[in-house]
Design a protein around this motif. Structure first.
Motif, short mmCIF file in Angstrom:
data_model
loop_
_atom_site.label_atom_id
_atom_site.label_comp_id
_atom_site.label_asym_id
_atom_site.label_seq_id
_atom_site.Cartn_x
_atom_site.Cartn_y
_atom_site.Cartn_z
N TYR A 131 102.95 41.42 31.55
CA TYR A 131 102.01 40.20 31.84
C TYR A 131 100.69 40.85 32.12
CZ TYR A 131 99.37 37.00 34.64
OH TYR A 131 98.47 35.63 35.13
N LYS A 132 100.44 42.01 32.45
CA LYS A 132 99.39 43.01 32.49
C LYS A 132 98.74 43.67 31.46
CE LYS A 132 98.88 42.08 37.13
NZ LYS A 132 97.64 41.37 37.74
N ASN A 133 99.58 43.61 30.65
CA ASN A 133 99.25 44.37 29.31
C ASN A 133 99.24 45.90 29.48
OD1 ASN A 133 99.44 42.02 27.27
ND2 ASN A 133 97.49 41.43 28.06
N LEU A 134 100.07 46.37 30.33
CA LEU A 134 99.98 47.75 30.88
C LEU A 134 100.30 48.84 29.30
CD1 LEU A 134 101.40 47.84 34.47
CD2 LEU A 134 98.97 47.69 33.72
N GLU A 135 99.69 49.74 29.35
CA GLU A 135 99.88 50.55 28.32
C GLU A 135 100.39 52.18 28.76
OE1 GLU A 135 96.24 50.84 26.31
OE2 GLU A 135 96.23 48.84 25.53
#
Length: 242
Positions: A28-32
């Protein structure tokens, strides 16, 4: 220090639920890769679970290489693409529950190694933790009280002294399952209790004297009762070649 005891089903369900929510949070947070997860306290409040449960889930994901915890810095996403990460988490969530025998076999293999490393690498602080756990175990065992937690805390202190983070994490992962499955074992009394205490004291002394060979041998002797418990006398496995 106390260990939170849950049934195998409850513990597995809570862990899987937290792991699923961590995956959803990352997506959801588009964490990488390299991004930092919120602190355990924040995740605990957000997911409405205990911090210890969050910690166990993170340790499991760290064991599989999905997360990377850095002391005093936090927990970070490992260098894994999102598609691969989601696939790995799906596999983790679908893993079959381990039977008690497999857990015990794994524990024994681990501890025969960790006790040798502990004898070589232990510090004075490690010795204090091991001794404290030993004393707590001794008091309850001689009194004829349930001392399973104290016993396992002793072994966890030995594992921590090995200074091998992977082995220590494995011990932390399998310990709750063993506690639940082994909780109905009858409490030892009399000469049997004194004998069990002596085995733990022998392990401690071997670590104190930094004798890895003796440490492994004393751990083998200690595990003879556990082998009887899971295999029975007629199927006891000999540890001489272990």
């Amino acid at each position: 220090m106390k260990l939170e005891i849950l049934t195998k089903h409850e513990n597995r369900e809570i862990q899987n639920n937290i792991i699923s929510k961590i995956r959803d949070l990352i997506n959801y947070k588009n964490l990488e890769p390299g991004d930092k997860l919120p602190a355990e306290r924040v995740l605990s409040e957000k997911f409405e679970v205990s911090r210890s449960s969050v910690r166990e889930a993170i340790q499991k994901l760290e064991f599989y290489g999905i997360l990377n915890s850095k002391p005093q810095s936090g927990t970070f996403i490992s260098n894994i693409g999102q598609i691969a990460m989601n696939g790995m988490i799906d596999d983790i969530l679908s893993l079959e529950e381990q039977d008690f025998k497999s857990l015990v076999e794994t524990r024994i293999l681990l501890e025969l190694k960790t006790v040798k490393l502990a004898a070589i690498r232990r510090t004075d602080e490690d010795l204090e933790r091991i001794k404290s756990a030993l004393n707590a175990y001794k008091i309850k065992m001689i009194a004829g009280e349930d001392c399973l937690e104290e016993d396992l805390l002793f072994h966890l202190a030995v594992a921590a002294a090995s200074k091998n983070s992977t082995m220590n994490t494995l011990m932390l992962l399998i310990t709750p399952e063993i506690i639940v499955a082994y909780a109905k074992d009858p409490v030892c009394k009399g000469d049997v209790a004194l004998s069990e205490v002596k085995k733990h004291e022998d392990i401690y002394m071997a670590i104190l004297n930094q004798d890895p060979k003796l440490a492994k041998e004393t751990m083998k002797v200690h595990f003879s009762k556990l082998y009887d418990y899971i295999y029975g006398e007629d199927r006891k496995i000999k540890l001489k070649k272990g």
